[in-house]
Design a protein around this motif. Structure first.
Motif, PDB file in Angstrom:
ATOM      1  N   LYS A  55       1.047  -1.149   0.107  1.00 43.37           N
ATOM      2  CA  LYS A  55       0.058   0.060   0.112  1.00 43.37           C
ATOM      3  C   LYS A  55       0.795   1.362  -0.002  1.00 43.37           C
ATOM      4  N   ILE A  56       0.852   2.013  -1.175  1.00 44.97           N
ATOM      5  CA  ILE A  56       1.621   3.331  -1.048  1.00 44.97           C
ATOM      6  C   ILE A  56       1.006   4.289  -0.756  1.00 44.97           C
ATOM      7  N   GLU A  57       1.591   5.000   0.392  1.00 43.80           N
ATOM      8  CA  GLU A  57       1.018   6.058   1.001  1.00 43.80           C
ATOM      9  C   GLU A  57       1.926   7.360   1.313  1.00 43.80           C
ATOM     10  N   LYS A  58       1.566   8.474   1.181  1.00 38.97           N
ATOM     11  CA  LYS A  58       2.365   9.682   1.260  1.00 38.97           C
ATOM     12  C   LYS A  58       2.989   9.803   2.591  1.00 38.97           C
ATOM     13  N   PRO A  59       4.476  10.046   2.436  1.00 35.41           N
ATOM     14  CA  PRO A  59       5.231  10.222   3.775  1.00 35.41           C
ATOM     15  C   PRO A  59       4.639  11.441   4.746  1.00 35.41           C
ATOM     16  N   GLY A  62      -0.287   9.574   4.682  1.00 31.83           N
ATOM     17  CA  GLY A  62      -0.881   8.459   4.707  1.00 31.83           C
ATOM     18  C   GLY A  62      -2.187   8.724   4.104  1.00 31.83           C
ATOM     19  N   ASP A  63      -2.868   7.328   4.273  1.00 31.43           N
ATOM     20  CA  ASP A  63      -4.372   7.354   3.735  1.00 31.43           C
ATOM     21  C   ASP A  63      -5.168   8.465   4.689  1.00 31.43           C
ATOM     22  N   ASP A  64      -5.969   9.292   3.909  1.00 29.26           N
ATOM     23  CA  ASP A  64      -6.813  10.079   4.499  1.00 29.26           C
ATOM     24  C   ASP A  64      -7.601   9.404   5.708  1.00 29.26           C
ATOM     25  N   THR A  65      -8.084   8.305   5.650  1.00 30.08           N
ATOM     26  CA  THR A  65      -8.841   7.639   6.649  1.00 30.08           C
ATOM     27  C   THR A  65      -8.145   7.401   7.949  1.00 30.08           C
ATOM     28  N   ARG A  66      -6.678   7.469   8.142  1.00 31.94           N
ATOM     29  CA  ARG A  66      -5.937   7.343   9.241  1.00 31.94           C
ATOM     30  C   ARG A  66      -6.282   8.163  10.184  1.00 31.94           C
ATOM     31  N   SER A  67      -7.047   9.527   9.549  1.00 35.85           N
ATOM     32  CA  SER A  67      -7.388  10.696  10.758  1.00 35.85           C
ATOM     33  C   SER A  67      -8.702  10.504  10.747  1.00 35.85           C
ATOM     34  N   PHE A  68      -9.464   9.643  10.226  1.00 37.26           N
ATOM     35  CA  PHE A  68     -11.021   9.660  10.321  1.00 37.26           C
ATOM     36  C   PHE A  68     -11.311   9.136  11.710  1.00 37.26           C
ATOM     37  N   ASN A  86      -7.879  -2.150   5.668  1.00 40.04           N
ATOM     38  CA  ASN A  86      -6.416  -2.433   5.392  1.00 40.04           C
ATOM     39  C   ASN A  86      -5.739  -3.420   5.867  1.00 40.04           C
ATOM     40  N   ARG A  87      -6.349  -4.555   6.258  1.00 35.78           N
ATOM     41  CA  ARG A  87      -5.573  -5.713   6.665  1.00 35.78           C
ATOM     42  C   ARG A  87      -4.915  -6.243   5.590  1.00 35.78           C
ATOM     43  N   ASN A  88      -3.799  -7.256   5.848  1.00 34.90           N
ATOM     44  CA  ASN A  88      -3.086  -8.130   4.935  1.00 34.90           C
ATOM     45  C   ASN A  88      -2.284  -7.188   3.862  1.00 34.90           C
ATOM     46  N   LYS A  89      -2.097  -5.899   4.276  1.00 36.53           N
ATOM     47  CA  LYS A  89      -1.397  -5.063   3.192  1.00 36.53           C
ATOM     48  C   LYS A  89      -0.055  -4.438   4.151  1.00 36.53           C
ATOM     49  N   ARG A  90       1.126  -4.340   3.319  1.00 35.74           N
ATOM     50  CA  ARG A  90       2.244  -3.642   3.926  1.00 35.74           C
ATOM     51  C   ARG A  90       2.200  -2.132   3.413  1.00 35.74           C
ATOM     52  N   SER A  91       2.484  -1.397   4.481  1.00 38.27           N
ATOM     53  CA  SER A  91       2.254   0.232   4.045  1.00 38.27           C
ATOM     54  C   SER A  91       3.966   0.444   3.734  1.00 38.27           C
ATOM     55  N   VAL A  92       4.055   1.328   2.421  1.00 34.63           N
ATOM     56  CA  VAL A  92       5.236   1.936   1.956  1.00 34.63           C
ATOM     57  C   VAL A  92       5.207   3.300   1.787  1.00 34.63           C
ATOM     58  N   PRO A 388      -1.373  -1.981   8.850  1.00 30.17           N
ATOM     59  CA  PRO A 388      -0.064  -1.428   9.246  1.00 30.17           C
ATOM     60  C   PRO A 388      -0.112  -0.173   9.815  1.00 30.17           C
ATOM     61  N   VAL A 389       0.991   0.113  10.471  1.00 27.82           N
ATOM     62  CA  VAL A 389       1.097   1.662  10.601  1.00 27.82           C
ATOM     63  C   VAL A 389       1.700   2.153   9.534  1.00 27.82           C
ATOM     64  N   LEU A 390       1.594   3.675   9.396  1.00 24.38           N
ATOM     65  CA  LEU A 390       2.083   4.337   8.297  1.00 24.38           C
ATOM     66  C   LEU A 390       3.902   4.147   8.212  1.00 24.38           C
ATOM     67  N   GLY A 391       3.978   3.447   6.819  1.00 21.53           N
ATOM     68  CA  GLY A 391       5.246   3.432   6.743  1.00 21.53           C
ATOM     69  C   GLY A 391       6.097   2.170   7.260  1.00 21.53           C
ATOM     70  N   GLN A 392       5.401   1.161   7.623  1.00 20.17           N
ATOM     71  CA  GLN A 392       5.846   0.222   8.700  1.00 20.17           C
ATOM     72  C   GLN A 392       6.741  -0.692   7.725  1.00 20.17           C
ATOM     73  N   HIS A 393       6.393  -0.978   6.611  1.00 21.79           N
ATOM     74  CA  HIS A 393       7.153  -1.990   5.517  1.00 21.79           C
ATOM     75  C   HIS A 393       8.023  -1.356   4.646  1.00 21.79           C
ATOM     76  N   THR A 394       8.330   0.111   4.644  1.00 27.24           N
ATOM     77  CA  THR A 394       8.899   0.830   3.472  1.00 27.24           C
ATOM     78  C   THR A 394      10.295   0.181   3.363  1.00 27.24           C
ATOM     79  N   SER A 395      11.208   0.057   4.420  1.00 23.93           N
ATOM     80  CA  SER A 395      12.450  -0.507   4.269  1.00 23.93           C
ATOM     81  C   SER A 395      12.502  -1.825   3.814  1.00 23.93           C
ATOM     82  N   GLU A 396      11.788  -2.664   4.394  1.00 24.99           N
ATOM     83  CA  GLU A 396      11.666  -3.961   3.913  1.00 24.99           C
ATOM     84  C   GLU A 396      11.354  -4.143   2.759  1.00 24.99           C
ATOM     85  N   VAL A 397      10.499  -3.338   2.108  1.00 22.03           N
ATOM     86  CA  VAL A 397       9.973  -3.651   0.592  1.00 22.03           C
ATOM     87  C   VAL A 397      11.169  -3.010  -0.250  1.00 22.03           C
TER      88      VAL A 397
END
Length: 418
Positions: A55-59, A62-68, A86-92, A388-397
Motif C-alpha cells: 500500500k503506497i502512502e504519502k510520507p 498516509g491514507d486520509d482515513t488514518r485521521s477519520f 487495510n488488513r493483509n497489506k504492507r505500508s510503504v 499496518p502503521v504508516l510506513g511500517q514496511h517501507t525499508s523491508e520492501v
C-alpha cells in the motif's frame, strides 16, 4: 487448513506474517495506490484472497482515513475506519510527486501483476504512472482505476463521494418515508459496491491474462456501479417509465414484506408468495383474508398495500418480537428482529460464522476486525497481518524487492522520497 481459532465466538489470528497463505491469489503482487474506501475495499478483498499487497502512502500523511477518528482502535493510534479495510497489506511511504519517487514506483510496479488506483482521471499521468504510460512499459500489468464517474463522459473530471453517488445514482430518491426527506443508506454503499465491482473486474482480467499474457485497464465509475445495483427498482422504472415512490420499509413488488411494530419493538415480516401468505393467515386468525380478492394474490396485495398493512398491524402489535419469531420460524415464514449492532455481533449465527476476527496489531494490542464473508473450501481467506502503521514496511520492501541498502533507504528518507 484454518488460520484462526475461536475464542468467545471471535476468530483469533496471531497476526504472525508466517501464517500460511493458501489463498487462490497467493503469489500475485499488487501495487495499491488507493485511499479512503472504494479502492481499499477492492484491494483488501484481493489481499484476503492471498495477494501480496504493498500500500503506497504519502510520507508523513498516509491514507486520509488514518485521521477519520474518533473512534480509534483500543490501544492504538489507528482509526477504526482505516483498520476496517487495510488488513493483509504492507505500508510503504513513497512520494510519487518527486522524480525519484516516480522512478521507484515504476521499479516496484514492474514487479507487480496488478495496480489499483483511485486518483482523479488523468492525475497519475503527470507522474508518469498513467495507464497508457505503464502499459507501454509493462504490457501484462492489470490496471484498475476506480473513480467517481469513470474515465469517459462529461462528468469524468469531477471528484466522487459516496453521498453524491447515492444522490445522483437514484438510491436516495427510493430511500426514506413517503412523506419524508430522501435518505442515504447508513453505510457508504456506493464506495463499497464500486470496490467489489473493481475486484470482480480484476479477477476477470487475471483470467484473460492467463490465456493471452495481456494486461488491460479496468474502468470503474462509482456512478455506474450505483446505477447497476438499482436492481428491481431500476427495472421497474425501465418497464413503466414511472419513477418509483419512496415506500419507507415496504417492498415495491411484494406485500407484506416490511417492518411491523410488535408489542415490544419492531420486526421484519417477509412473505414472498401466495402459499406463504395463506399459511400465515390460517395460523393467526386471519382465515378470511386469502379468500378476499383484494388479498388473494400478491398483485392484489401490492395494489392494496395500505389496506394489507392496516389489517395486519394490530395482529402483529399484539405479541412481542420474540413470540413472533419463534412461531413464524416453525412455519418457515420469513421474519426477524431489527438488531442494533451490539445485537448483531452477539447473534449466535454471526458468532458461529466467526464474523469478527482478532489480529495482533503492530502497536501491541489485538484489534477486532469484521471478517471476510467469502468461504472457500480448499483455499480459505487468511488473516495474515493486521492493518499496518504508516510506513511500517517501507525499508523491508525497498530492500527485498529492489535490493536497496539501508544507507540508500536512509538517504531517500532524508530527501522525503520515502
Amino acid at each position: 487448513m484454518t488460520n484462526t481459532s475461536t475464542k468467545n465466538g471471535i476468530a483469533d489470528s496471531t497476526g504472525d506474517a508466517k501464517i500460511e497463505n493458501t489463498g487462490p491469489l497467493a503469489g500475485l503482487k499488487v501495487f495499491d495506490l488507493t485511499r479512503v474506501l472504494a479502492g481499499p475495499t477492492c484491494v483488501q478483498m484481493l489481499a484476503d484472497l492471498g495477494a501480496d499487497v504493498i500500500k503506497i502512502e504519502k510520507p508523513g500523511a498516509g491514507d486520509d482515513t488514518r485521521s477519520f477518528a474518533p473512534p480509534f482502535m483500543p490501544g492504538t493510534k489507528e482509526s477504526a475506519y482505516f483498520v476496517g479495510v487495510n488488513r493483509n497489506k504492507r505500508s510503504v511511504t513513497l512520494d510519487i510527486s518527486k522524480p525519484e519517487g516516480q522512478s521507484l514506483a515504476r521499479e516496484l510496479i514492474g514487479k507487480c501483476d496488478i495496480l489499483v488506483e483511485n486518483f482523479k482521471v488523468g492525475a497519475l499521468t503527470k507522474y508518469g504512472l498513467g495507464y497508457e504510460q505503464l502499459h507501454a512499459l509493462f504490457p501484462g500489468l492489470i490496471y484498475c482505476s476506480i473513480t467517481g464517474f469513470g474515465q469517459t463522459g462529461p462528468y469524468a473530471p469531477r471528484p466522487g463521494y459516496d453521498s453524491l453517488m447515492q444522490a445522483m445514482g437514484g438510491i436516495m430518491s427510493l430511500t426514506g418515508e413517503p412523506d419524508g426527506l430522501p435518505q442515504k443508506v447508513g453505510v457508504p454503499v456506493a464506495d463499497i459496491f464500486a470496490g467489489l465491482y473493481g475486484c470482480i473486474g480484476v479477477l476477470a482480467a487475471l483470467r484473460y491474462k492467463e490465456r493471452t499474457g495481456r494486461g488491460q485497464q479496468i474502468d470503474i465509475g462509482m456512478l455506474d456501479a450505483n446505477v447497476a445495483w438499482l436492481a428491481n427498482q431500476g427495472m421497474n422504472f425501465l418497464a413503466t417509465g414511472e419513477n418509483p415512490p419512496r415506500l419507507g420499509n415496504q417492498h415495491p413488488n411484494i406485500v407484506p414484506y416490511q417492518v411491523f411494530p410488535t408489542a415490544d419493538g419492531y420486526m421484519v415480516l417477509s412473505i414472498g408468495n401466495d402459499p406463504t401468505f395463506v399459511r400465515f393467515c390460517k395460523n393467526f386468525g386471519l382465515d378470511d383474508m386469502p379468500e378476499d380478492v383484494r388479498f388473494s394474490t400478491n398483485a392484489a396485495r401490492v395494489a392494496n398495500r395500505d389496506l394489507v398493512t392496516k389489517t395486519l398491524a394490530p395482529v402483529l402489535k399484539s405479541q412481542t418480537t420474540d413470540w413472533w419469531v419463534e412461531r413464524l420460524e416453525v412455519l418457515k415464514i420469513g421474519c426477524g428482529p431489527i438488531n442494533t449492532l451490539s445485537q448483531v455481533f452477539a447473534d449466535p449465527q454471526v458468532i458461529a460464522r466467526n464474523m469478527v476476527v482478532e489480529m495482533k496489531h503492530s502497536s501491541g494490542p489485538e484489534v477486532q476486525v469484521i471478517a471476510n464473508p467469502v468461504r472457500l473450501s480448499d483455499t480459505p481467506v487468511s488473516y495474515r497481518a493486521a492493518p499496518p502503521v504508516l510506513g511500517q514496511h517501507t525499508s523491508e520492501v525497498m530492500e527485498s524487492w529492489l535490493g536497496l541498502s539501508e544507507v540508500a533507504c536512509a538517504e531517500l528518507h532524508a530527501k522525503g522520497v520515502i
